[in-house]
Write a protein that holds these residues in place. Structure first.
Motif, PDB file in Angstrom:
ATOM      1  N   LEU A  25      37.958  56.353   0.635  1.00  0.00           N
ATOM      2  CA  LEU A  25      36.566  56.284   1.037  1.00  0.00           C
ATOM      3  C   LEU A  25      35.845  55.042   0.522  1.00  0.00           C
ATOM      4  O   LEU A  25      34.702  54.793   0.895  1.00  0.00           O
ATOM      5  N   LEU A  26      36.518  54.281  -0.331  1.00  0.00           N
ATOM      6  CA  LEU A  26      35.907  53.062  -0.870  1.00  0.00           C
ATOM      7  C   LEU A  26      36.754  51.834  -0.570  1.00  0.00           C
ATOM      8  O   LEU A  26      36.747  50.863  -1.326  1.00  0.00           O
ATOM      9  N   ASN A  28      36.277  49.585   1.519  1.00  0.00           N
ATOM     10  CA  ASN A  28      35.470  48.398   1.826  1.00  0.00           C
ATOM     11  C   ASN A  28      34.871  47.739   0.580  1.00  0.00           C
ATOM     12  O   ASN A  28      34.229  46.710   0.677  1.00  0.00           O
ATOM     13  N   ASP A  41      25.050  48.677  -0.678  1.00  0.00           N
ATOM     14  CA  ASP A  41      25.552  49.643   0.308  1.00  0.00           C
ATOM     15  C   ASP A  41      26.622  50.551  -0.299  1.00  0.00           C
ATOM     16  O   ASP A  41      26.645  51.750  -0.022  1.00  0.00           O
ATOM     17  N   ASP A  42      27.497  49.976  -1.114  1.00  0.00           N
ATOM     18  CA  ASP A  42      28.519  50.779  -1.791  1.00  0.00           C
ATOM     19  C   ASP A  42      27.868  51.823  -2.700  1.00  0.00           C
ATOM     20  O   ASP A  42      28.276  52.987  -2.716  1.00  0.00           O
ATOM     21  N   ARG A  44      24.859  53.126  -2.488  1.00  0.00           N
ATOM     22  CA  ARG A  44      24.237  54.181  -1.665  1.00  0.00           C
ATOM     23  C   ARG A  44      25.276  55.164  -1.152  1.00  0.00           C
ATOM     24  O   ARG A  44      25.067  56.380  -1.168  1.00  0.00           O
ATOM     25  N   GLN A  45      26.421  54.649  -0.713  1.00  0.00           N
ATOM     26  CA  GLN A  45      27.469  55.523  -0.197  1.00  0.00           C
ATOM     27  C   GLN A  45      28.049  56.401  -1.309  1.00  0.00           C
ATOM     28  O   GLN A  45      28.286  57.593  -1.098  1.00  0.00           O
ATOM     29  N   GLU A  48      25.654  59.119  -2.074  1.00  0.00           N
ATOM     30  CA  GLU A  48      25.732  60.121  -1.005  1.00  0.00           C
ATOM     31  C   GLU A  48      26.965  61.004  -1.184  1.00  0.00           C
ATOM     32  O   GLU A  48      26.886  62.227  -1.033  1.00  0.00           O
ATOM     33  N   MET A  49      28.088  60.409  -1.535  1.00  0.00           N
ATOM     34  CA  MET A  49      29.313  61.189  -1.749  1.00  0.00           C
ATOM     35  C   MET A  49      29.129  62.193  -2.884  1.00  0.00           C
ATOM     36  O   MET A  49      29.533  63.349  -2.755  1.00  0.00           O
ATOM     37  N   TYR A  66      33.411  61.275   6.518  1.00  0.00           N
ATOM     38  CA  TYR A  66      33.341  59.824   6.665  1.00  0.00           C
ATOM     39  C   TYR A  66      34.269  59.261   7.729  1.00  0.00           C
ATOM     40  O   TYR A  66      34.071  58.126   8.176  1.00  0.00           O
ATOM     41  N   LYS A  69      32.288  60.122  12.184  1.00  0.00           N
ATOM     42  CA  LYS A  69      30.840  59.937  12.092  1.00  0.00           C
ATOM     43  C   LYS A  69      30.079  60.734  13.141  1.00  0.00           C
ATOM     44  O   LYS A  69      28.910  61.047  12.961  1.00  0.00           O
ATOM     45  N   GLN A  72      28.897  64.083  11.541  1.00  0.00           N
ATOM     46  CA  GLN A  72      28.197  64.077  10.256  1.00  0.00           C
ATOM     47  C   GLN A  72      26.956  64.959  10.280  1.00  0.00           C
ATOM     48  O   GLN A  72      26.724  65.736   9.353  1.00  0.00           O
TER      49      GLN A  72
END
Length: 113
Positions: A25-26, A28, A41-42, A44-45, A48-49, A66, A69, A72
């Motif tokens: 999930l990470l 990126n 952005d990372d 925030r994600q 959220e997780m 994830y 989408k 979701q």
């Protein structure tokens, strides 16, 4: 922001971050000198997780959330319904307790007379 900064600033466990990474999930997240570097952005994600896990999603649920989408919003609605059902259950328990208190106080008032 490196992983130490992330855990210190946002109170996120390193184990959770590594678990999210292991789940793919990470993927990126940038790596500099062998260390993950998180942008806004990372962060925030990841927050959220963590929230989704606290709401009851397991690892499989997170991956599904994830990777698909389109569903979701449906997933969030299902979690919401589940929490609302729990809330109603607790509300009924509170109502039962309130009634028992009412009955006890009424009984004690009669005994005082």
């Amino acid at each position: 922001m490196n992983i130490q900064d992330l855990t210190r600033c946002y109170y996120i466990l390193q184990e959770d971050i590594f678990r999210f990474k292991k789940l793919g999930l990470l993927d990126n997240v940038s790596t500099i000198n062998g260390q993950m570097e998180f942008d806004d952005d990372d962060v925030r994600q990841i927050i959220e997780m963590v929230n989704l896990v606290e709401l009851g999603l397991d690892d499989q649920g997170l991956v599904k959330y994830y990777t698909n989408k389109d569903t979701q919003t449906d997933t969030l609605k299902k979690v919401r319904v589940s929490i609302l059902e729990q809330l109603h259950s607790y509300q009924k328990k509170l109502d039962d307790i309130d009634y028992m208190i009412y009955e006890k106080e009424k009984l004690w008032q009669k005994e005082k007379i």
